[in-house]
Every structure is written in C-alpha cells, then in structure tokens.
Design a protein around this motif. Structure first.
Motif, PDB file in Angstrom:
ATOM      1  N   ARG A 130      22.892 -34.173  -7.582  1.00  0.00           N
ATOM      2  CA  ARG A 130      24.129 -33.968  -6.813  1.00  0.00           C
ATOM      3  C   ARG A 130      25.345 -34.166  -7.710  1.00  0.00           C
ATOM      4  NH1 ARG A 130      25.343 -38.175  -2.148  1.00  0.00           N
ATOM      5  NH2 ARG A 130      25.672 -39.433  -4.017  1.00  0.00           N
ATOM      6  N   TYR A 176      33.498 -26.731  -5.782  1.00  0.00           N
ATOM      7  CA  TYR A 176      32.985 -26.748  -4.405  1.00  0.00           C
ATOM      8  C   TYR A 176      31.535 -26.276  -4.403  1.00  0.00           C
ATOM      9  CZ  TYR A 176      37.980 -26.838  -3.179  1.00  0.00           C
ATOM     10  OH  TYR A 176      39.315 -27.163  -3.067  1.00  0.00           O
ATOM     11  N   SER A 177      30.850 -26.602  -3.326  1.00  0.00           N
ATOM     12  CA  SER A 177      29.469 -26.121  -3.172  1.00  0.00           C
ATOM     13  C   SER A 177      29.271 -25.542  -1.775  1.00  0.00           C
ATOM     14  CB  SER A 177      28.462 -27.248  -3.420  1.00  0.00           C
ATOM     15  OG  SER A 177      28.617 -28.293  -2.472  1.00  0.00           O
ATOM     16  N   GLN A 192      32.133 -29.661   0.318  1.00  0.00           N
ATOM     17  CA  GLN A 192      30.827 -29.059   0.554  1.00  0.00           C
ATOM     18  C   GLN A 192      30.788 -28.291   1.872  1.00  0.00           C
ATOM     19  OE1 GLN A 192      26.884 -31.001  -0.537  1.00  0.00           O
ATOM     20  NE2 GLN A 192      26.880 -31.304   1.680  1.00  0.00           N
TER      21      GLN A 192
END
Length: 377
Positions: free
Chosen positions: A243, A252-253, A268
C-alpha cells in the motif's frame, strides 16, 4: 540371380500395397461422397471407413453430424458441439463435448476452450480445468483472471499483451501530468472496465489535458481483501508495504472490485464493474474536492453543515448570511446551515448520468489551478 529375384519380389509387394492403399482411399472418398450426396447410411459408412470419416467429418451436413454424434462417435460429438456453440446452443453442445473430451486431441481441446472463452462460458471452462482437461494458454489465463487467481500466478507476458500489468511490475508515473492515478483491478472484468474508462477519458481529458494521467490497469488479486457487499465497494490492502509503495508512486488510486457502490475516501476511489463512465467522472471530481449535491449522509451533515462559507468548489453553506450571487439552494444539508450550489439545474454532482457541464468544467479547472498554486507555494 537370387538377389535379383528377391528385389523383384519386394518391388512387386510394394506396388501391390500401394495399389491396395490407393484403392482403399478411393473407396473411402466414394463412401463419404455417397453420404454427402445420396441417402447412404452414414453410420454404416462411418464404420466401413472410420479414419477417413473422422478426418473429414466436419464437412458433413449438420443433421448427419448430429445423427453420428447421437450414435456416440467422438469426432462427430466434438464437431457437432462446435456447431451448436456457434449458434448459441451452449447447453446442448455441452452434452456432446463432455462425452468426447477425453478422445479428442490437445489442439482440439484448445480450440474448444477458445470458443467457450469467446462466449464467456466461464462455468464450462472451470469444469474443464477441474477435470485437468483445460490446456494452458489464453483461455486458461483468462479464466485465472476471471476467478481472481493471485497476481503472481498470472504470466506477465499475457497481461502485457492485453494492455495490463501486475502489481509486482508497477508502471512508471507520467511526468507530463499534474496528477498520476493508478488503476487497480482484482478480476478480469474490472481490468477491462478500467481500460475502457481510461480510453474514454483520453479522448476528452477532464477538466483539461495534462491534469490526470492514468496507469494501465494493474492486476492485484491476492493483495487486496474485497468484501462482497451491496453497500459501498470496500477493498483493503493486506500488506502495508505494498500500500505504501503504491501511495508513494501515485497521487491517487482507483480500485475496482466485483461489488459495491462507488465512493471516495481521501486519495482512494473504490467502485465496481456496475459503475459507468459518468459515475467514474463524478468520483474523480471528489479527488479535486467537489461535494455531492444530493442529500449527504447524516453522519457527514453533522459536521459539514455546521461550517460556514465555501466548503467545496461547488458547495457554499450559509448560517444566515446571503449566498453567493447566482447560487441556488442545494439538498446537501438537511440540518445545520443551508447549502447552496452554482447551478439551478441538476449537475453531475447531483445526478451522475448528466455528464459534465461547461459551468462545472470551468469550476474544476479553477480548482485545479488553485491547488497547483498552493502546491507551488
């Protein structure tokens, strides 16, 4: 002299064998022709010339092929099942290929698997795999993605050919964009959906070109634990180091799971394959600080609606003072202050299917500029 006699005898035997073989092939083709063009008994003809018929059985009419398949001729069962699959009679086809599967060649099993893959017959492919009759190859690997096998078990070359990558080969970030977003999927359908979102975004970058760059879809099954839920999509990292590695490399994810509604928490985004592109765009605007214009959850209203002034690019909360000129009351707050939004009509932040308007694109562009200025400062 004796040597010459032996040679002549050998030559005579060879010529006789060739004559017999030629006659046999000729008779076989005649028998096959009669089945094709006359009312010759196909079953009797098959047993007279089984090898020739098996090699040419795919050329038989469908009714004749079906007749032989019902007479338990493996080559007929296999070829008849292919014809049935191609006409979407998949369950009927299954009755025949199941009976012939142990008699057909490896190449034929591969062709069958590819045909089942093209029809998304996942249960059938899984059945073949469970019986150890599914050949290694594209269909095998696609099934592995569909069933969320661990990312380390999927060949990197296969993923790369599809335009994906695995978590252990994270793509590099793109310096030409302000923000880099990693696109993470835990199953095959999610990877393709993320890929389609990126393609659609790149046709018309929002709010303008050079703001967001998206990675190729990253396959991460096994590294995330995703809840099977009808509420908010919820995947959690199993390994903090992984992570941290992702968070360090990307701004960002986006994580796409099988189930759950779209949501954003911090940097996220989580959503499922049921989400469409407009939902994705709505959630992407949350990354830039935009707020929902429909009624917010009670837990959020308790603290957000007590604030005063601009709480988001598209939300102003009044505690009795006049709202900004041209702004209109929003449904966001049902307690505390009164919420206002820039548009009288519904926007993408109230009803996602509307798409992005010019007004909200301009607000988004302004917000990006302000965020970039703060970063530079």
């Amino acid at each position: 002299m004796q040597t010459l006699v032996k040679y002549l005898c050998y030559l005579s035997g060879l010529l006789f064998s060739l004559l017999i073989a030629g006659s046999s092939n000729h008779l076989s083709s005649i028998g096959f022709w009669h089945v094709l063009n006359t009312k010759a008994d196909p079953l009797q003809s098959y047993w007279q010339f089984p090898r020739y018929f098996s090699n040419n059985i795919a050329h038989l009419p469908r009714l004749t092929l079906g007749f032989l398949a019902r007479e338990n001729i493996p080559s007929a069962q296999y070829n008849y099942s292919l014809k049935l699959i191609k006409t979407n009679k998949n369950e009927q086809a299954k009755l025949f290929w199941l009976q012939s599967i142990t008699y057909i060649t490896h190449a034929q099993r591969q062709d069958l698997a590819n045909l089942l893959l093209a029809r998304a017959r996942w249960d059938d492919l899984l059945l073949l795999k469970q019986q150890e009759l599914l050949p290694k190859g594209d269909a095998y690997n696609h099934l592995a993605l569909h069933t969320s096998n661990h990312y380390k078990r999927i060949p990197n070359a296969f993923l790369n050919d599809l335009g994906f990558t695995a978590l252990n080969t994270l793509p590099a970030s793109n310096s030409s964009c302000i923000y880099n977003v990693v696109m993470i999927g835990v199953h095959r359908e999610g990877l393709y959906k993320l890929q389609s979102f990126t393609k659609q975004f790149n046709k018309v970058p929002e709010p303008q070109k050079g703001v967001f760059c998206f990675s190729k879809p990253v396959y991460a099954a096994g590294a995330l634990e995703c809840k099977n839920t009808l509420s908010m999509a919820n995947c959690k990292w199993k390994n903090k180091a992984l992570r941290g590695k992702v968070a360090k490399q990307f701004d960002y994810s986006v994580i796409m799971s099988k189930n759950g509604t779209a949501n954003v928490m911090g940097k996220q985004m989580q959503l499922s394959t049921s989400a469409n592109y407009h939902v994705f765009l709505h959630e992407l605007m949350h990354f830039s600080g935009f707020e929902d214009e429909y009624t917010l959850p009670q837990s959020k209203q308790k603290w957000l609606c007590l604030k005063q002034g601009y709480v988001a690019p598209n939300l102003y909360i009044s505690q009795g003072e006049p709202p900004p000129t041209g702004w209109h009351q929003s449904e966001s707050c049902q307690q505390g202050g009164v919420a206002y939004k820039p548009s009288k009509d519904w926007s993408i932040m109230q009803y996602q299917q509307l798409g992005l308007s010019k007004r909200y694109r301009a607000l988004w562009q302004k917000q990006i500029q302000q965020q970039e200025t703060l970063t530079l400062d």
